[in-house]
Write a protein that holds these residues in place. Structure first.
Motif, mmCIF file in Angstrom:
data_model
loop_
_atom_site.group_PDB
_atom_site.id
_atom_site.type_symbol
_atom_site.label_atom_id
_atom_site.label_comp_id
_atom_site.label_asym_id
_atom_site.label_seq_id
_atom_site.Cartn_x
_atom_site.Cartn_y
_atom_site.Cartn_z
ATOM 1 N N THR A 128 0.815 -1.223 0.000
ATOM 2 C CA THR A 128 0.000 0.000 0.000
ATOM 3 C C THR A 128 0.849 1.275 0.000
ATOM 4 O OG1 THR A 128 -0.147 -0.121 2.427
ATOM 5 C CG2 THR A 128 -1.930 -1.114 1.159
ATOM 6 N N THR A 129 2.088 1.176 -0.490
ATOM 7 C CA THR A 129 2.995 2.328 -0.421
ATOM 8 C C THR A 129 3.022 3.150 -1.712
ATOM 9 O OG1 THR A 129 4.837 0.901 -1.058
ATOM 10 C CG2 THR A 129 4.480 1.261 1.302
ATOM 11 N N GLY A 130 2.110 2.885 -2.644
ATOM 12 C CA GLY A 130 2.068 3.682 -3.871
ATOM 13 C C GLY A 130 1.977 5.178 -3.604
ATOM 14 N N PRO A 131 1.047 5.618 -2.723
ATOM 15 C CA PRO A 131 0.906 7.056 -2.448
ATOM 16 C C PRO A 131 1.945 7.619 -1.475
ATOM 17 C CG PRO A 131 -1.172 5.856 -2.102
ATOM 18 C CD PRO A 131 -0.072 4.853 -2.158
ATOM 19 N N ALA A 132 2.891 6.792 -1.022
ATOM 20 C CA ALA A 132 3.839 7.224 0.009
ATOM 21 C C ALA A 132 4.713 8.389 -0.440
ATOM 22 C CB ALA A 132 4.730 6.049 0.433
ATOM 23 N N GLN A 140 -2.659 2.727 -9.288
ATOM 24 C CA GLN A 140 -3.845 1.959 -8.908
ATOM 25 C C GLN A 140 -4.529 1.353 -10.129
ATOM 26 O OE1 GLN A 140 -2.735 2.391 -5.365
ATOM 27 N NE2 GLN A 140 -4.696 1.391 -5.643
ATOM 28 N N PHE A 141 -4.413 2.036 -11.282
ATOM 29 C CA PHE A 141 -5.048 1.543 -12.512
ATOM 30 C C PHE A 141 -4.458 0.205 -12.931
ATOM 31 C CE2 PHE A 141 -5.083 1.372 -17.213
ATOM 32 C CZ PHE A 141 -6.450 1.288 -17.407
ATOM 33 N N GLY A 198 9.963 1.250 -9.315
ATOM 34 C CA GLY A 198 9.787 2.189 -8.210
ATOM 35 C C GLY A 198 10.928 3.177 -8.071
ATOM 36 N N ILE A 199 12.181 2.697 -8.232
ATOM 37 C CA ILE A 199 13.322 3.595 -8.036
ATOM 38 C C ILE A 199 13.724 4.322 -9.328
ATOM 39 C CG2 ILE A 199 14.205 2.147 -6.171
ATOM 40 C CD1 ILE A 199 16.384 1.172 -8.106
ATOM 41 N N PHE A 200 13.068 4.026 -10.441
ATOM 42 C CA PHE A 200 13.429 4.655 -11.713
ATOM 43 C C PHE A 200 13.431 6.192 -11.632
ATOM 44 C CE2 PHE A 200 12.262 6.537 -15.799
ATOM 45 C CZ PHE A 200 13.269 6.044 -16.616
ATOM 46 N N PRO A 201 12.438 6.840 -10.983
ATOM 47 C CA PRO A 201 12.444 8.300 -10.927
ATOM 48 C C PRO A 201 13.670 8.913 -10.239
ATOM 49 C CG PRO A 201 10.265 7.462 -10.421
ATOM 50 C CD PRO A 201 11.185 6.280 -10.437
ATOM 51 N N VAL A 202 14.391 8.100 -9.469
ATOM 52 C CA VAL A 202 15.619 8.610 -8.831
ATOM 53 C C VAL A 202 16.612 9.063 -9.887
ATOM 54 C CG1 VAL A 202 17.598 7.998 -7.374
ATOM 55 C CG2 VAL A 202 15.316 7.138 -6.804
ATOM 56 N N LEU A 244 4.190 0.937 -14.433
ATOM 57 C CA LEU A 244 4.903 -0.334 -14.273
ATOM 58 C C LEU A 244 4.956 -0.745 -12.805
ATOM 59 C CD1 LEU A 244 7.862 0.212 -16.777
ATOM 60 C CD2 LEU A 244 5.873 -1.281 -17.075
ATOM 61 N N LEU A 245 5.079 0.234 -11.918
ATOM 62 C CA LEU A 245 5.035 -0.049 -10.475
ATOM 63 C C LEU A 245 3.725 -0.743 -10.129
ATOM 64 C CD1 LEU A 245 6.243 0.470 -7.550
ATOM 65 C CD2 LEU A 245 4.777 2.496 -7.522
ATOM 66 N N GLY A 246 2.622 -0.251 -10.704
ATOM 67 C CA GLY A 246 1.319 -0.869 -10.467
ATOM 68 C C GLY A 246 1.263 -2.301 -10.966
ATOM 69 N N ILE A 247 1.924 -2.566 -12.099
ATOM 70 C CA ILE A 247 1.981 -3.940 -12.621
ATOM 71 C C ILE A 247 2.671 -4.853 -11.601
ATOM 72 C CG2 ILE A 247 3.044 -5.430 -14.369
ATOM 73 C CD1 ILE A 247 2.585 -3.175 -16.387
#
Length: 388
Positions: free
Chosen positions: A25-29, A57-58, A91-95, A109-112
């Motif tokens: 549940t850490t998507g919005p973190a 979430q999609f 998840g870490i790609f935006p870094v 892709l994180l959602g996948i």
């Protein structure tokens, strides 16, 4: 029938099973990073910037539906490991990226990745544990979700002291979780007659998903609306509202860990107790013009969802068609995600009907509670007559 192998699990295996839920549940973190991110992308609308915290979430909902099919082909353990790998990389790609479009795609892709292991985190418990042991593990799993949110929100705040890119490092947690899970969790065994079974859902599963949709809608509305109620009602500051929301999360975490003990005593009454506590919390928030009453209502709502929600997932293996636990869990989780998504709309509808969204929430939750108690009483009476 599936075989539960709950006789002698090691502590490490239990922790490895639960560790998956730390990151679900850490998507919005990373929401706290969005204002700084907006300054970096002045040509991107604020609406699009805000979607960075929610667009995953999609794809989560899409892959919840097919994760069972993939697990059937390559195995549950491999599917979970694949999902964790995708979650970590995306998840870490935006870094490392300065492209908003690329970052947006990485969130999809994180959602996948999360969608691949979301429902399987519950299915693993269904298959490896049984009885009270399973109920306690499901409660602990719910608490681990809350714990993950608390810890990673804190880490995001510290990483933002460097820059907004670094906030996305939190998803690197997926890599050690993947190694930990792979090392200590065996491949869950399903009986041969169920391996080839076509997964399907039935009416009880659909009704349970609709119940969870409404409960999550209410729970999300409470968290979202509390800052406005506190600040606009001059009951306190934004910092006060943040503290109250944290108490709500901590209450949920505590109830998750206590669920097994409460379920052992309350049994089938666990669900209506959960919905009644949420109803009580809603009426306190809706009518209380006092900071302490609103805080009490918010904390009660924090206690309520783990009771009702965990009971629902624990009940699934009893009501879903044999061999369809993964699809059943996916349907319940889709109900949860839809409930979160439609929360603003649902509260507005309740407000139009009753004049106050929280009072409307109280009325519906009270009706639901009475309906659940009546249904359970009738079911138990019919069962006794049948056995006699």
């Amino acid at each position: 029938m599936k075989k539960a192998i709950s006789a002698s699990h090691t502590g490490m295996m239990r922790y490895a099973v639960l560790s998956i839920s730390l990151i679900i549940t850490t998507g919005p973190a990373v929401s706290s990073a969005l204002p700084l991110m907006a300054k970096n992308f002045p040509n991107i609308s604020l609406e699009m910037i805000d979607m960075i915290a929610t667009v995953q979430q999609f794809t989560i909902m899409l892959f919840l539906l097919i994760s069972g099919t993939i697990a059937k082909k390559i195995g549950i353990k491999r599917t979970i490991a694949l999902g964790l790998m995708i979650t970590g990389v995306a998840g870490i790609f935006p870094v490392f990226s300065q492209s908003f479009e690329a970052i947006f795609i990485s969130r999809l892709l994180l959602g996948i990745g999360i969608g691949l292991f979301n429902s399987l985190a519950i299915t693993v418990i269904d298959l490896l544990f049984s009885g009270h042991d399973k109920a306690q593990m499901l409660g602990n799993r719910s608490a681990m979700e809350q714990l993950g949110v608390c810890i990673l929100n804190l880490v995001v705040g510290l990483l933002l002291l460097i820059n907004w890119h670094m906030a996305f490092l939190i998803y690197g947690l997926a890599f050690p979780i993947m190694i930990f899970f792979w090392r200590y969790v065996p491949e869950p065994q399903i009986d041969d007659e169920n391996k080839e079974a076509h997964q399907r859902i039935n009416l009880p599963v659909v009704l349970l998903a609709l119940l969870l949709l409404f409960l999550v809608m209410c729970s999300t509305a409470i968290i979202v609306q509390i800052p406005s109620i506190i600040v606009r009602g001059a009951l306190g500051s934004a910092t006060t509202a943040s503290l109250i929301i944290s108490l709500n999360t901590l209450a949920g975490m505590a109830m998750g860990f206590l669920f097994g003990r409460i379920y052992k005593v309350a049994r089938y009454m666990t669900l209506p107790i959960g919905t009644f506590l949420m109803a009580l919390g809603a009426i306190l928030i809706g009518t209380g013009g006092n900071l302490y009453i609103v805080s009490l209502g918010t904390i009660l709502c924090g206690f309520s969802y783990p009771l009702a929600g965990t009971y629902a997932f624990n009940l699934l293996s009893k009501i879903a068609p044999a061999g369809s636990e993964t699809l059943g869990n996916s349907v319940l989780l889709i109900g949860c995600n839809l409930g979160s998504f439609i929360s603003p709309i649902g509260v507005r509808v309740l407000a139009k009907i009753s004049g106050n969204g929280f009072i409307g929430m109280f009325i519906v939750l009270l009706i639901v509670t009475v309906g659940i108690v009546a249904f359970q009483w009738i079911s138990r009476s019919v069962s006794k007559i049948t056995k006699a």
